[in-house]
Design a protein around this motif. Structure first.
Motif, PDB file in Angstrom:
ATOM      1  N   GLU A  53      -8.292   1.754   2.003  1.00 46.72           N
ATOM      2  CA  GLU A  53      -7.576   2.255   1.193  1.00 46.72           C
ATOM      3  C   GLU A  53      -8.624   2.919   0.133  1.00 46.72           C
ATOM      4  OE1 GLU A  53      -4.396  -0.729  -0.303  1.00 46.72           O
ATOM      5  OE2 GLU A  53      -5.950  -2.007   0.474  1.00 46.72           O
ATOM      6  N   SER A  54      -8.103   3.393  -1.003  1.00 47.13           N
ATOM      7  CA  SER A  54      -9.039   4.072  -1.767  1.00 47.13           C
ATOM      8  C   SER A  54     -10.439   3.410  -2.285  1.00 47.13           C
ATOM      9  CB  SER A  54      -8.033   4.591  -3.358  1.00 47.13           C
ATOM     10  OG  SER A  54      -6.956   4.829  -2.897  1.00 47.13           O
ATOM     11  N   ALA A 260       1.752  -3.041   6.280  1.00 51.40           N
ATOM     12  CA  ALA A 260       2.320  -2.459   4.971  1.00 51.40           C
ATOM     13  C   ALA A 260       2.730  -1.141   5.299  1.00 51.40           C
ATOM     14  CB  ALA A 260       0.993  -2.473   3.943  1.00 51.40           C
ATOM     15  N   PRO A 262       5.587   0.852   6.147  1.00 50.51           N
ATOM     16  CA  PRO A 262       6.948   0.508   6.151  1.00 50.51           C
ATOM     17  C   PRO A 262       7.894   1.455   7.510  1.00 50.51           C
ATOM     18  CG  PRO A 262       6.596   1.100   3.889  1.00 50.51           C
ATOM     19  CD  PRO A 262       5.566   1.209   4.828  1.00 50.51           C
ATOM     20  N   GLU A 263       8.566   0.555   8.236  1.00 48.69           N
ATOM     21  CA  GLU A 263       9.145   1.407   9.146  1.00 48.69           C
ATOM     22  C   GLU A 263      10.499   2.224   8.638  1.00 48.69           C
ATOM     23  OE1 GLU A 263       9.023   0.663  12.811  1.00 48.69           O
ATOM     24  OE2 GLU A 263       7.249  -0.158  12.405  1.00 48.69           O
ATOM     25  N   PRO A 264      10.533   3.506   9.310  1.00 51.76           N
ATOM     26  CA  PRO A 264      11.726   4.112   8.882  1.00 51.76           C
ATOM     27  C   PRO A 264      12.978   3.525   9.827  1.00 51.76           C
ATOM     28  CG  PRO A 264      10.435   5.368  10.313  1.00 51.76           C
ATOM     29  CD  PRO A 264       9.664   4.238  10.243  1.00 51.76           C
ATOM     30  N   ASP A 265      13.169   2.442   9.346  1.00 55.91           N
ATOM     31  CA  ASP A 265      14.436   1.678   9.990  1.00 55.91           C
ATOM     32  C   ASP A 265      14.892   0.483   9.202  1.00 55.91           C
ATOM     33  OD1 ASP A 265      16.326   0.334  11.357  1.00 55.91           O
ATOM     34  OD2 ASP A 265      14.938  -0.043  13.265  1.00 55.91           O
ATOM     35  N   ARG A 272       6.041  -9.109   7.061  1.00 54.41           N
ATOM     36  CA  ARG A 272       5.175  -8.463   6.249  1.00 54.41           C
ATOM     37  C   ARG A 272       3.904  -9.439   5.767  1.00 54.41           C
ATOM     38  NH1 ARG A 272       7.139  -4.146   3.334  1.00 54.41           N
ATOM     39  NH2 ARG A 272       6.607  -3.082   5.325  1.00 54.41           N
ATOM     40  N   GLU A 274       1.723 -10.272   3.164  1.00 54.65           N
ATOM     41  CA  GLU A 274       1.413  -9.811   1.954  1.00 54.65           C
ATOM     42  C   GLU A 274       0.145 -10.085   1.483  1.00 54.65           C
ATOM     43  OE1 GLU A 274       3.970  -9.351  -1.364  1.00 54.65           O
ATOM     44  OE2 GLU A 274       5.580  -9.446  -0.270  1.00 54.65           O
ATOM     45  N   GLU A 278      -5.768  -7.312  -6.349  1.00 53.79           N
ATOM     46  CA  GLU A 278      -6.082  -5.936  -5.920  1.00 53.79           C
ATOM     47  C   GLU A 278      -7.547  -6.025  -5.497  1.00 53.79           C
ATOM     48  OE1 GLU A 278      -4.961  -3.175  -8.835  1.00 53.79           O
ATOM     49  OE2 GLU A 278      -3.512  -4.178  -8.840  1.00 53.79           O
TER      50      GLU A 278
ATOM     51  N   GLY B 162      -2.225   0.530  -9.376  1.00 53.44           N
ATOM     52  CA  GLY B 162      -1.132  -0.176  -9.269  1.00 53.44           C
ATOM     53  C   GLY B 162      -0.729  -0.964 -10.316  1.00 53.44           C
ATOM     54  N   ASP B 190      -1.958   3.073  -2.807  1.00 54.20           N
ATOM     55  CA  ASP B 190      -2.456   2.789  -1.336  1.00 54.20           C
ATOM     56  C   ASP B 190      -1.456   1.716  -0.721  1.00 54.20           C
ATOM     57  OD1 ASP B 190      -4.941   3.932  -0.987  1.00 54.20           O
ATOM     58  OD2 ASP B 190      -5.844   2.590  -2.420  1.00 54.20           O
ATOM     59  N   ALA B 191      -1.389   1.834   0.659  1.00 49.29           N
ATOM     60  CA  ALA B 191      -0.401   1.285   1.367  1.00 49.29           C
ATOM     61  C   ALA B 191       0.143  -0.262   0.856  1.00 49.29           C
ATOM     62  CB  ALA B 191      -0.818   1.079   2.937  1.00 49.29           C
ATOM     63  N   THR B 192      -1.046  -0.870   0.637  1.00 50.62           N
ATOM     64  CA  THR B 192      -0.678  -2.417   0.334  1.00 50.62           C
ATOM     65  C   THR B 192      -0.287  -2.482  -1.194  1.00 50.62           C
ATOM     66  OG1 THR B 192      -3.105  -2.759  -0.268  1.00 50.62           O
ATOM     67  CG2 THR B 192      -2.613  -3.384   2.034  1.00 50.62           C
ATOM     68  N   LEU B 193      -0.690  -1.559  -2.097  1.00 50.97           N
ATOM     69  CA  LEU B 193      -0.221  -1.725  -3.331  1.00 50.97           C
ATOM     70  C   LEU B 193       1.243  -1.152  -3.435  1.00 50.97           C
ATOM     71  CD1 LEU B 193      -3.244  -0.440  -5.397  1.00 50.97           C
ATOM     72  CD2 LEU B 193      -2.171  -2.803  -5.201  1.00 50.97           C
ATOM     73  N   GLU B 194       1.653  -0.242  -2.497  1.00 53.92           N
ATOM     74  CA  GLU B 194       2.895   0.425  -2.411  1.00 53.92           C
ATOM     75  C   GLU B 194       3.808  -0.496  -1.924  1.00 53.92           C
ATOM     76  OE1 GLU B 194       3.602   3.239   1.102  1.00 53.92           O
ATOM     77  OE2 GLU B 194       5.172   4.448  -0.220  1.00 53.92           O
ATOM     78  N   VAL B 195       3.542  -1.449  -1.060  1.00 54.24           N
ATOM     79  CA  VAL B 195       4.461  -2.624  -0.576  1.00 54.24           C
ATOM     80  C   VAL B 195       4.737  -3.520  -1.826  1.00 54.24           C
ATOM     81  CG1 VAL B 195       4.474  -4.487   0.901  1.00 54.24           C
ATOM     82  CG2 VAL B 195       3.807  -2.469   1.702  1.00 54.24           C
ATOM     83  N   GLN B 196       3.683  -3.817  -2.624  1.00 55.07           N
ATOM     84  CA  GLN B 196       3.942  -4.583  -3.815  1.00 55.07           C
ATOM     85  C   GLN B 196       4.876  -4.019  -4.795  1.00 55.07           C
ATOM     86  OE1 GLN B 196      -0.014  -5.347  -5.622  1.00 55.07           O
ATOM     87  NE2 GLN B 196      -0.684  -6.610  -3.745  1.00 55.07           N
ATOM     88  N   HIS B 218       9.151   9.716   1.742  1.00 62.42           N
ATOM     89  CA  HIS B 218       8.513   8.650   2.768  1.00 62.42           C
ATOM     90  C   HIS B 218       9.785   7.924   3.140  1.00 62.42           C
ATOM     91  CE1 HIS B 218       6.478   5.532   4.437  1.00 62.42           C
ATOM     92  NE2 HIS B 218       5.161   5.670   3.965  1.00 62.42           N
ATOM     93  N   GLY B 220      10.029   5.554   5.529  1.00 62.92           N
ATOM     94  CA  GLY B 220       9.689   4.183   5.685  1.00 62.92           C
ATOM     95  C   GLY B 220      10.163   3.455   4.612  1.00 62.92           C
ATOM     96  N   THR B 221       9.845   3.879   3.167  1.00 66.91           N
ATOM     97  CA  THR B 221      10.029   3.087   1.811  1.00 66.91           C
ATOM     98  C   THR B 221      11.350   3.150   1.359  1.00 66.91           C
ATOM     99  OG1 THR B 221       9.334   5.183   0.654  1.00 66.91           O
ATOM    100  CG2 THR B 221       7.729   3.353   0.858  1.00 66.91           C
TER     101      THR B 221
END
Lengths: 332, 333
Positions: A53-54, A260, A262-265, A272, A274, A278, B162, B190-196, B218, B220-221
């Motif tokens: 991640e960033s 994390a 997400p599937e396009p489905d 998941r 979680e 942070e 986030g 970021d991906a894990t924050l996006e999910v949150q 996106h 998926g989302t």
């Protein structure tokens, strides 16, 4: 055969307070470790993906390899030479064999130069005059799938995908052995993203270059890399063959990162993992396992003792006290 | 024109928007239809330049100065938003319709505390300052900011990305709007924050009962969050329907191509990913006939001369603008 690029125990530090300030404030350690104890190697013709991640230190690794940031500790061998022992002049000679594709495709092109002068700039910098630059520009643009008359245009006249192709052409101008691609598809639409990835794969096949891809996009990693490394707070928490990691991640952070995505489905099973909270600050790294503040499986041991690196077959490494179970041998 | 049923919260009909740029007219949106029912989450997907952000901005009256609504209506709670004066729109915006923007780093005022901003946003309410402050703190707790009371006096730069997006979502919901517009709210995360954040949006939607228009590229989302999906291409809605119909039975060739080239769908590693050859048409002079014709693998003679109507596709309220569906549409068109 020794690998093209061999990095061991690399540490890269950033100063967080000026020299005077650190004395006045009596800071023992005015540095943060952006990259910490990182080791990997990359063979010619192979692709390694750095994921995280960033702020996890991915781009810092790229900058350090290319000599844009000093390496504090560790060794970097490229093409048989120890980069840290080279003086500026011999480093420049080696640097020709390493090319960089920057993150922002349009921003990395000077707005006042034509595409032709942009793609031939590497020849001017590295003193390989004598070539016919018009011819070289046409060759490079054709190679990345742009018409040679693009040479007369300026960056603002290009779309994101076209600008990215120009970035690829620039990177390949000097026939490098290694290309470092920082987020090669950031900001591109999926259809264009696929074009750029196909182009990179195709060029790799034809030219045999090694590619280090830095990205947070797991879908990209899955398709174009042979091996991948997952970074958290400047360290590799897991590294191994891409397919093996996608099949069965061993580190809980990898598992969370993979899930994390997400599937396009709409009916996809959402198993998941979680993560709470942070990413901690690099100035104040957690004790013990640095991931324990967010780890769903953390136990007492993780809060006090830092885990060591475990290595299984196929050079799959992970740093966790309680790794996830390896895949069961299939009955077939 | 109004075919609004009682169960529709927002009904966009035949909306066309032009942009004026250096003497040329850019037909950014053309004949867009969209319906949002109360409490539903509708996703708008499409690639850059397809007009999804223009559509979102038009719903909340934040179009750029060089934009003009050429035709159509935006019916919301008995008013046509396309015809409202600036002052009338101001009464709707922020109260009945609110918005979460893409970049949480620039959406908040950097020199004003979070608490002050959250109190200011309640300027229309006849509440005491203490009461407004209490409501602000409560909202911070709702969106998952720990230690809410004391964080009210913090400035935006003291929060992570986030957290800031959570605050923006909280501020947008503070007035309990009927419609929340979220323009790529997770793209900068970021991906894990996006999910949150996606999970938070889902929970808040259930708690507050507002409808959400969720703009994203996106897939998926969108698949995860939305009830219905609108697919846009080059300024037109090419397909719309329930999320399962769109992802399971995409009926417009563009939707099919878009889904196919998403690498997230392709499980076996490949170094030859599918693409959509060609480029977007010039929106200053959109081609005659079907807008997707030049890139469509299934185009035939009729596509060149006649723009397809909104045909019914398989599934309830599933519609697509493609001539291939003509015939199935008998009786409804």
């Amino acid at each position: 055969m020794s690998p093209l690029l061999d990095v061991s125990n690399m540490r890269v530090r950033y100063r967080t307070a000026g020299r005077l300030a650190s004395v006045v404030k009596r800071m023992d350690d005015p540095f943060i470790d952006a990259v910490c104890d990182v080791s990997f190697s990359l063979e010619a013709g192979q692709t390694l993906g750095l994921v995280g991640e960033s702020g996890s230190g991915k781009s810092t690794i790229a900058r350090a390899l290319l000599g844009l940031k000093d390496i504090a500790e560790g060794s970097v061998r490229f093409d048989g030479r120890d980069l840290r022992s080279l003086d500026a002049r011999s480093f420049n000679a080696v640097r020709r064999d390493m090319a960089m594709m920057w993150q922002d495709p349009v921003g990395s092109l000077s707005p006042r130069l034509t595409i032709k002068s942009l793609v031939t700039e590497p020849f001017r910098i590295h003193g390989r005059e004598g070539r016919d630059l018009d011819e070289e520009a046409a060759r490079l643009l054709t190679m990345v799938g742009l018409a040679p008359d693009f040479g007369a245009r300026y960056p603002h006249q290009l779309s994101g995908g076209q600008a990215r192709r120009v970035g690829v052409a620039r990177a390949l101008a000097l026939d490098p052995k290694l290309v470092v691609a920082d987020e090669p598809t950031a900001g591109l639409d999926v259809s264009v993203q696929a074009e750029v990835l196909n182009l990179l794969s195709d060029l790799q096949k034809r030219l045999g270059i090694a590619i280090l891809v830095i990205t947070h996009n797991l879908n990209v990693v899955r398709h174009i890399t042979d091996r991948m490394a997952i970074m958290y707070l400047g360290r590799f928490v897991e590294q191994g063959p891409t397919q093996a990691i996608f099949d069965q991640p061993r580190h809980p952070y990898t598992e969370a990162l993979l899930s994390a995505n997400p599937e396009p489905d709409p009916d996809a099973a959402k198993a998941r993992v979680e993560l709470s909270g942070e990413v901690p600050s690099l100035r104040d790294r957690p004790r013990g396992c640095e991931f324990h503040t967010r780890c769903p499986h953390a136990r007492d041991l993780c809060r006090t003792v830092a885990p060591t690196v475990t290595k299984d077959a196929a050079a799959h490494t992970f740093t966790c006290h309680f790794p996830l179970l390896p895949p069961q041998p299939s009955p077939r | 024109m109004s075919e609004m049923t009682e169960t529709t919260l927002l009904s966009v009909h035949d909306l066309s928007i032009d942009f004026f740029r250096s003497g040329a007219k850019l037909h950014a949106l053309r004949h867009v239809d969209l319906e949002v029912r109360p409490g539903r989450i509708v996703g708008i997907v499409g690639e850059s330049g397809c007009g999804k952000s223009t559509l979102a901005s038009s719903l909340i009256g934040l179009l750029a100065g060089n934009a003009e609504i050429v035709s159509g209506s935006i019916e919301f709670e008995g008013q046509d938003l396309a015809r409202l004066s600036t002052r009338q729109m101001r009464a709707v915006r922020g109260r009945r319709i609110s918005m979460v923007f893409q970049d949480p780093m620039t959406a908040l005022n950097p020199v004003v505390t979070i608490g002050r901003q959250m109190i200011d946003i309640q300027y229309r309410e006849k509440r005491s300052s203490a009461e407004k402050r209490r409501i602000a703190a409560e909202m911070l707790r709702t969106v998952g900011i720990p230690d809410a009371e004391s964080r009210l006096s913090a400035y935006p730069h003291q929060f992570s990305g986030g957290m800031r997006q959570r605050i923006c979502i909280g501020m947008a919901l503070l007035m309990e709007p009927a419609l929340l517009i979220a323009d790529e709210p997770t793209t900068a995360l970021d991906a894990t924050l996006e999910v949150q954040v996606i999970k938070l949006l889902k929970e808040l939607q259930q708690q507050f009962g507002c409808a959400i228009v969720f703009v994203s590229h996106h897939l998926g989302t969108v698949a995860e969050l939305c009830d219905e999906v609108v697919v846009m291409y080059a300024g037109e809605v090419v397909e719309r329907g329930a999320v399962r119909d769109i992802f399971r039975k995409p009926s417009h060739p563009y939707t099919q191509a878009l889904l196919e080239c998403d690498p997230a769908r392709i499980k076996t590693p490949t170094r030859e990913l599918p693409t959509i050859p060609g480029t977007l048409p010039d929106l200053a002079h959109p081609p005659k006939g079907c807008i997707f014709r030049e890139r469509c693998p299934k185009a035939f003679a009729r596509c060149e001369v006649e723009a397809p109507a909104d045909y019914a596709a398989e599934g309830a309220e599933h519609r697509a603008r493609c001539h291939l569906l003509d015939g199935k549409a008998r009786g409804t068109a």
